[in-house]
Design a protein around this motif. Structure first.
Motif: not given
Length: 319
Positions: A44, A238, A269, A271, A306
């Motif tokens: 992100h 995220d 994930l 971000g 990721g």
């Protein structure tokens, strides 16, 4: 001090690009080196046409309703080359170009820019976007055929319902192609007409295999979006801005939900929202570390998940 002058002050102290960020670069690299990682995978980050990005910065400077009225200095206010140099020096080995339209007629043009950006930026995961408008299925199909690896959908800025019937074939297309979509669908920092878990739940009921990445952990409806991730195996979340001091003042994550976050460790994930963050990049990493969920969790979140989602080499494959 105005938001704009605050942003400039941050840059003059912390630097931008390759100058003045040595201390932070070392801190970021120490973080992932201690974990035995080859770097970070950040799903992100924002790269978009310069005039569009500067309009985004102007909006943050203006303390608009979508910032919740918060002062929001842009820490990495620099030109594209400087921003790329900075994120690479941090050791981010793969990142995205989260770009998004705020009205009809923009998405196809943004996607054309993204093709060129991905071509000249091999460490960027080719990112595309969409909007509920006639022709959306055709240009999303075109973007997939051109190699788009991830899509961005911004329900808050676009002010649209993700369950809009115009998008229904698009979600089916992306589910079939296995291309993830990072969606800002939570109601932070300020609610929109179609934010919150309800509209997304309707999308997932029709497209349960859609690889959906909920931005910002769904802030502030964290637990509702954890529910969706526990119900649908292709839903991920995220960490963008979550757990930082800035966001904890705005929308604190409920500590009783940390075991659920740990249990979803293979679908969380990293971000960050770089460069549009009002603090240092390393602050996001330290915020995750302070959760105390362990090094294995951090390794998965900051790289492994990721890398697996986007088919990147894992550490053992790089040694």
């Amino acid at each position: 001090m105005s938001p704009r002058s605050s942003g400039v002050t941050v840059l003059s102290v912390r630097g931008s690009g390759t100058e003045g960020t040595g201390e932070e670069i070392l801190a970021v690299r120490r973080f992932w080196e201690r974990l035995g990682l080859p770097g970070l995978v950040d799903v992100h980050t924002h790269f978009m046409p310069e005039r569009v990005l500067r309009k985004v910065w102007d909006y943050f400077d203006g303390l608009g309703p979508l910032t919740g009225g918060l002062e929001w200095p842009i820490t990495y206010r620099a030109d594209e080359d400087q921003r790329l140099a900075t994120i690479r020096e941090f050791g981010v080995r793969a990142f995205t170009a989260m770009l998004y339209p705020h009205k009809a007629g923009m998405a196809r043009w943004l996607n054309s820019w993204a093709v060129d950006f991905a071509r000249r930026t091999p460490d960027c995961l080719h990112t595309a976007t969409l909007f509920p408008e006639p022709g959306v299925e055709a240009y999303v199909q075109e973007a997939v055929e051109q190699g788009a690896r991830v899509f961005k959908a911004h329900v808050q800025v676009g002010a649209y319902d993700p369950a809009d019937e115009l998008l229904d074939p698009v979600w089916g297309l992306l589910a079939e192609a296995g291309v993830p979509v990072v969606m800002h669908c939570g109601s932070g920092p300020a609610p929109g007409k179609h934010t919150g878990p309800g509209p997304v739940a309707r999308v997932l009921a029709r497209h349960p295999r859609l690889p959906l990445v909920v931005a910002h952990l769904g802030m502030p409806e964290y637990e509702d979006f954890l529910d969706l991730a526990e119900r649908y195996g292709e839903v991920r979340l995220d960490t963008t801005m979550a757990f930082t001091d800035f966001s904890e003042r705005l929308a604190p994550f409920p500590r009783e939900a940390l075991p659920r976050l740990a249990g979803l460790g293979n679908r969380i994930l990293l971000g960050t929202d770089f460069p549009n963050i009002p603090y240092r990049y390393v602050d996001q990493l330290h915020a995750l570390e302070r959760l105390g969920l362990g090094d294995d969790w951090l390794r998965a979140v900051c790289h492994g998940n990721g890398a697996r989602l986007f088919g990147l080499a894992q550490p053992q494959e790089l040694s």
